[in-house]
Write a protein that holds these residues in place. Structure first.
Motif, PDB file in Angstrom:
ATOM      1  N   ILE A 212      12.540   0.266 -16.957  1.00  0.00           N
ATOM      2  CA  ILE A 212      12.173   1.561 -17.869  1.00  0.00           C
ATOM      3  C   ILE A 212      11.375   0.974 -19.063  1.00  0.00           C
ATOM      4  CG2 ILE A 212      14.044   2.724 -17.189  1.00  0.00           C
ATOM      5  CD1 ILE A 212      15.448   2.075 -19.834  1.00  0.00           C
ATOM      6  N   ALA A 213      10.722   1.804 -19.781  1.00  0.00           N
ATOM      7  CA  ALA A 213       9.851   1.191 -20.876  1.00  0.00           C
ATOM      8  C   ALA A 213      10.484   2.001 -22.147  1.00  0.00           C
ATOM      9  CB  ALA A 213       8.466   1.967 -20.545  1.00  0.00           C
ATOM     10  N   HIS A 214      10.694   1.194 -23.135  1.00  0.00           N
ATOM     11  CA  HIS A 214      11.168   1.625 -24.405  1.00  0.00           C
ATOM     12  C   HIS A 214      10.775   1.020 -25.638  1.00  0.00           C
ATOM     13  CE1 HIS A 214      14.644  -1.150 -25.290  1.00  0.00           C
ATOM     14  NE2 HIS A 214      13.774  -1.813 -24.583  1.00  0.00           N
ATOM     15  N   PHE A 215      11.115   1.496 -26.814  1.00  0.00           N
ATOM     16  CA  PHE A 215      10.571   0.752 -27.996  1.00  0.00           C
ATOM     17  C   PHE A 215      11.942   0.365 -28.604  1.00  0.00           C
ATOM     18  CE2 PHE A 215       7.146   3.451 -27.433  1.00  0.00           C
ATOM     19  CZ  PHE A 215       6.152   2.825 -28.048  1.00  0.00           C
ATOM     20  N   SER A 216      11.994  -1.179 -28.895  1.00  0.00           N
ATOM     21  CA  SER A 216      13.174  -1.664 -29.755  1.00  0.00           C
ATOM     22  C   SER A 216      12.545  -2.450 -30.903  1.00  0.00           C
ATOM     23  CB  SER A 216      13.628  -2.492 -28.620  1.00  0.00           C
ATOM     24  OG  SER A 216      14.800  -3.373 -29.292  1.00  0.00           O
ATOM     25  N   GLU A 217      13.022  -2.284 -32.136  1.00  0.00           N
ATOM     26  CA  GLU A 217      12.677  -3.027 -33.192  1.00  0.00           C
ATOM     27  C   GLU A 217      11.137  -2.867 -33.451  1.00  0.00           C
ATOM     28  OE1 GLU A 217      13.736  -6.996 -33.010  1.00  0.00           O
ATOM     29  OE2 GLU A 217      15.824  -6.506 -32.803  1.00  0.00           O
ATOM     30  N   ASN A 218      10.576  -1.575 -32.945  1.00  0.00           N
ATOM     31  CA  ASN A 218       9.382  -1.096 -33.285  1.00  0.00           C
ATOM     32  C   ASN A 218       8.302  -1.685 -32.592  1.00  0.00           C
ATOM     33  OD1 ASN A 218       9.926   0.939 -35.710  1.00  0.00           O
ATOM     34  ND2 ASN A 218       9.705  -0.854 -36.956  1.00  0.00           N
ATOM     35  N   SER A 219       8.766  -2.377 -31.375  1.00  0.00           N
ATOM     36  CA  SER A 219       8.089  -3.216 -30.390  1.00  0.00           C
ATOM     37  C   SER A 219       8.204  -2.588 -28.951  1.00  0.00           C
ATOM     38  CB  SER A 219       8.274  -4.469 -30.356  1.00  0.00           C
ATOM     39  OG  SER A 219       8.161  -5.217 -31.493  1.00  0.00           O
ATOM     40  N   PHE A 220       7.085  -2.297 -28.179  1.00  0.00           N
ATOM     41  CA  PHE A 220       7.159  -1.810 -26.953  1.00  0.00           C
ATOM     42  C   PHE A 220       7.596  -2.821 -26.021  1.00  0.00           C
ATOM     43  CE2 PHE A 220       5.156  -0.731 -22.752  1.00  0.00           C
ATOM     44  CZ  PHE A 220       5.637   0.363 -22.632  1.00  0.00           C
ATOM     45  N   LYS A 221       8.748  -2.362 -25.143  1.00  0.00           N
ATOM     46  CA  LYS A 221       9.258  -3.307 -24.340  1.00  0.00           C
ATOM     47  C   LYS A 221       9.573  -2.751 -22.674  1.00  0.00           C
ATOM     48  CE  LYS A 221      11.527  -6.221 -27.963  1.00  0.00           C
ATOM     49  NZ  LYS A 221      12.684  -6.860 -28.326  1.00  0.00           N
ATOM     50  N   ARG A 222       9.518  -3.503 -21.912  1.00  0.00           N
ATOM     51  CA  ARG A 222      10.197  -3.156 -20.682  1.00  0.00           C
ATOM     52  C   ARG A 222      11.506  -3.943 -20.171  1.00  0.00           C
ATOM     53  NH1 ARG A 222       6.212  -0.318 -18.152  1.00  0.00           N
ATOM     54  NH2 ARG A 222       4.181  -0.477 -18.708  1.00  0.00           N
ATOM     55  N   ILE A 223      12.281  -3.300 -20.098  1.00  0.00           N
ATOM     56  CA  ILE A 223      13.922  -3.746 -19.491  1.00  0.00           C
ATOM     57  C   ILE A 223      14.348  -3.438 -18.123  1.00  0.00           C
ATOM     58  CG2 ILE A 223      14.254  -3.938 -21.857  1.00  0.00           C
ATOM     59  CD1 ILE A 223      16.283  -1.935 -21.700  1.00  0.00           C
ATOM     60  N   ASN A 224      14.941  -4.477 -17.498  1.00  0.00           N
ATOM     61  CA  ASN A 224      15.729  -3.771 -16.237  1.00  0.00           C
ATOM     62  C   ASN A 224      16.895  -3.326 -16.493  1.00  0.00           C
ATOM     63  OD1 ASN A 224      13.498  -4.569 -14.578  1.00  0.00           O
ATOM     64  ND2 ASN A 224      14.158  -6.544 -14.228  1.00  0.00           N
ATOM     65  N   THR A 225      17.349  -2.276 -15.958  1.00  0.00           N
ATOM     66  CA  THR A 225      18.618  -1.736 -16.547  1.00  0.00           C
ATOM     67  C   THR A 225      19.119  -1.062 -15.031  1.00  0.00           C
ATOM     68  OG1 THR A 225      19.875  -0.219 -17.913  1.00  0.00           O
ATOM     69  CG2 THR A 225      17.939   0.592 -17.011  1.00  0.00           C
ATOM     70  N   ARG A 226      20.452  -0.694 -15.134  1.00  0.00           N
ATOM     71  CA  ARG A 226      21.198   0.147 -13.906  1.00  0.00           C
ATOM     72  C   ARG A 226      21.767   1.399 -14.393  1.00  0.00           C
ATOM     73  NH1 ARG A 226      23.126  -4.528  -9.624  1.00  0.00           N
ATOM     74  NH2 ARG A 226      22.926  -2.596  -8.525  1.00  0.00           N
ATOM     75  N   ILE A 227      21.023   2.376 -14.366  1.00  0.00           N
ATOM     76  CA  ILE A 227      21.307   3.738 -14.607  1.00  0.00           C
ATOM     77  C   ILE A 227      22.455   4.273 -13.892  1.00  0.00           C
ATOM     78  CG2 ILE A 227      20.571   6.137 -14.998  1.00  0.00           C
ATOM     79  CD1 ILE A 227      17.765   4.914 -15.430  1.00  0.00           C
ATOM     80  N   ALA A 228      23.547   4.901 -14.335  1.00  0.00           N
ATOM     81  CA  ALA A 228      24.851   5.167 -13.623  1.00  0.00           C
ATOM     82  C   ALA A 228      24.562   6.334 -12.787  1.00  0.00           C
ATOM     83  CB  ALA A 228      25.794   5.595 -14.715  1.00  0.00           C
ATOM     84  N   LEU A 229      25.062   6.242 -11.688  1.00  0.00           N
ATOM     85  CA  LEU A 229      25.098   7.404 -10.749  1.00  0.00           C
ATOM     86  C   LEU A 229      26.411   8.103 -10.888  1.00  0.00           C
ATOM     87  CD1 LEU A 229      24.077   5.516  -7.442  1.00  0.00           C
ATOM     88  CD2 LEU A 229      22.515   6.696  -8.972  1.00  0.00           C
ATOM     89  N   GLU A 230      26.422   9.491 -10.880  1.00  0.00           N
ATOM     90  CA  GLU A 230      27.422  10.328 -11.325  1.00  0.00           C
ATOM     91  C   GLU A 230      27.819  10.987 -10.108  1.00  0.00           C
ATOM     92  OE1 GLU A 230      27.558  12.802 -14.657  1.00  0.00           O
ATOM     93  OE2 GLU A 230      25.978  11.828 -15.616  1.00  0.00           O
ATOM     94  N   THR A 231      29.266  11.175  -9.927  1.00  0.00           N
ATOM     95  CA  THR A 231      30.037  11.737  -8.890  1.00  0.00           C
ATOM     96  C   THR A 231      30.864  12.466  -9.640  1.00  0.00           C
ATOM     97  OG1 THR A 231      29.152  10.213  -6.968  1.00  0.00           O
ATOM     98  CG2 THR A 231      31.444  11.654  -6.821  1.00  0.00           C
ATOM     99  N   ALA A 232      31.167  13.696  -9.315  1.00  0.00           N
ATOM    100  CA  ALA A 232      32.344  14.636 -10.054  1.00  0.00           C
ATOM    101  C   ALA A 232      33.201  15.278  -9.048  1.00  0.00           C
ATOM    102  CB  ALA A 232      31.783  15.276 -11.141  1.00  0.00           C
TER     103      ALA A 232
END
Length: 413
Positions: A212-232
């Motif tokens: 995902i692409a995001h801004f951190s400390e006013n800087s544009f960065k790309r990071i790898n993350t693992r978004i949660a899958l939801e089951t209910a």
């Protein structure tokens, strides 16, 4: 206001709710607020203090640990205000009142506060009840959708809250998502609804690696993350009804129910699927003209189709959607379809209405102004009626019954 804006939200929060929330929040100790100022100025002062802290934090003399702590508290501040904003509606307030029916302090607080302040007060002083309502409404928003199914199992089972067994249930459910890149990390939340005694289990599973692409400390960065899958899963002990929101089709729904029986209630269960009742949308093909009974009996002035989607009957082909203006005095979607299509006969005989958006205009009463609400329905049986307030849900069902979209006994069910 549908789009969340912290400054706009705070302008609707008066004293003492504003100070109670600020003082109780982890960020409050980092803010210098002069609470002796005129009350109408305080929402702006609080918002400006948060913005100033955010802007000057990087240049301040802080250790890395202190800076990360303030960043986290700033994140909590914005997220908590956003959550309160999303729960500032009639359906949420009704959930709060139901869950806290015997709580005199809640009733006294609600008597002098508007919806936004009620929501923020609940988040501040009754965070467990707030979270339970938040989880329930989030589930409702997904019910009757693509990933939702309803079954009937044995009533009277006790969804135990033994953490070891719940964790075992989570890890077994996580294995269902291994084929799509799911990981081993899991988290589970257990919430209860006071209205019907139902218990909701919401499982978060470590999803596949996502960039995902995001801004951190006013800087544009790309990071790898693992978004949660939801089951209910929601189980109602009094009736045996059990609803699941699971990705992966009927096979995964069955697997989750089997695991629920094995690990949570420790009982072999035999789920009986409850099929959705299909909506007879073709009953609306002549337009929402006159109902088969008096609208005013339900406090309704008029009903229109805002959108209508049509699909070929019994074959593949071109589907199309017609959208009408929002103004009450304009033709609705079905009228536009009938007047706009060149071959009326072909349209009427060879196309089914597959989905629609319905607007209901309500009459003014002593307790409320004239207004309107809307909901979506699909011929397959899916709808967003559950997302309406408690006072609008019966009206929506009565409208569908009056238009022969559903039968009378289906409303009672």
């Amino acid at each position: 206001m549908k789009i969340f804006n912290p400054a706009h939200f705070l302008r609707h929060i008066s004293m003492p709710t504003l100070r109670e929330f600020t003082d109780a929040h982890p960020l409050g100790q980092s803010l210098a607020i002069d609470w002796s100022l005129a009350q109408e100025l305080l929402p702006t002062v609080v918002n400006d203090a948060v913005a100033l802290l955010d802007a000057t934090m990087q240049g301040a003399e802080m250790t890395q640990a202190e800076r990360e702590s303030v960043e986290y508290k700033l994140h909590l501040w914005h997220d908590d205000l956003r959550r309160a904003h999303l729960m500032s509606n009639d359906l949420s307030i009704q959930e709060f009142q139901t869950s806290c029916a015997g709580d005199r302090e809640v009733q006294e607080a609600f008597a002098s506060r508007a919806a936004r302040e009620q929501s923020l007060w609940m988040l501040t002083f009754r965070d467990t009840a707030f979270r339970n309502a938040e989880m329930h409404i989030a589930f409702q928003a997904k019910s009757n959708g693509k990933y939702w199914k309803k079954h009937r199992i044995q009533p009277g089972l006790d969804p135990m809250q033994d953490r070891i067994k719940l964790d075992a249930f989570c890890h077994e459910v996580a294995k269902l998502y291994k084929s799509v890149g799911g990981g081993d990390g899991t988290h589970i939340e257990v919430s209860k609804r006071a209205a019907d005694g139902s218990v909701q289990l919401t499982i978060y599973i470590e999803g596949p690696v996502t960039a995902i692409a995001h801004f951190s400390e006013n800087s544009f960065k790309r990071i790898n993350t693992r978004i949660a899958l939801e089951t209910a899963l929601v189980y109602q002990p009094s009736t045996g009804f059990i609803e699941t929101v699971v990705k992966g089709g009927a096979k995964n729904h069955g697997a989750v129910l089997e695991l629920f029986g094995k690990h949570v209630v420790e009982t072999a269960i035999k789920p009986e699927e409850i099929e959705k009742t299909r909506y007879k949308l073709n009953a609306l093909r002549d337009g929402l003209m006159e109902p088969f009974e008096d609208w005013s009996a339900y406090g309704v002035e008029k009903v229109r189709l805002r959108r209508a989607r049509f699909t070929p009957m019994g074959r593949t082909g071109i589907s199309f959607q017609v959208e009408a203006p929002s103004a009450k005095d304009q033709d609705d979607a079905i009228r536009l379809a009938l007047t706009g299509l060149k071959v009326h006969h072909s349209f009427e005989s060879e196309y089914n209405m597959s989905s629609a958006s319905v607007i209901v205009y309500t009459l003014a009463t002593e307790s409320r102004k004239a207004g309107h609400f809307s909901f979506d329905i699909s011929a397959t049986g899916s709808s967003t009626i559950k997302n309406l307030s408690d006072k609008n849900q019966p009206t929506a069902l009565a409208v569908l019954r009056s238009l022969n979209v559903i039968e009378a006994e289906e409303v009672a069910a």
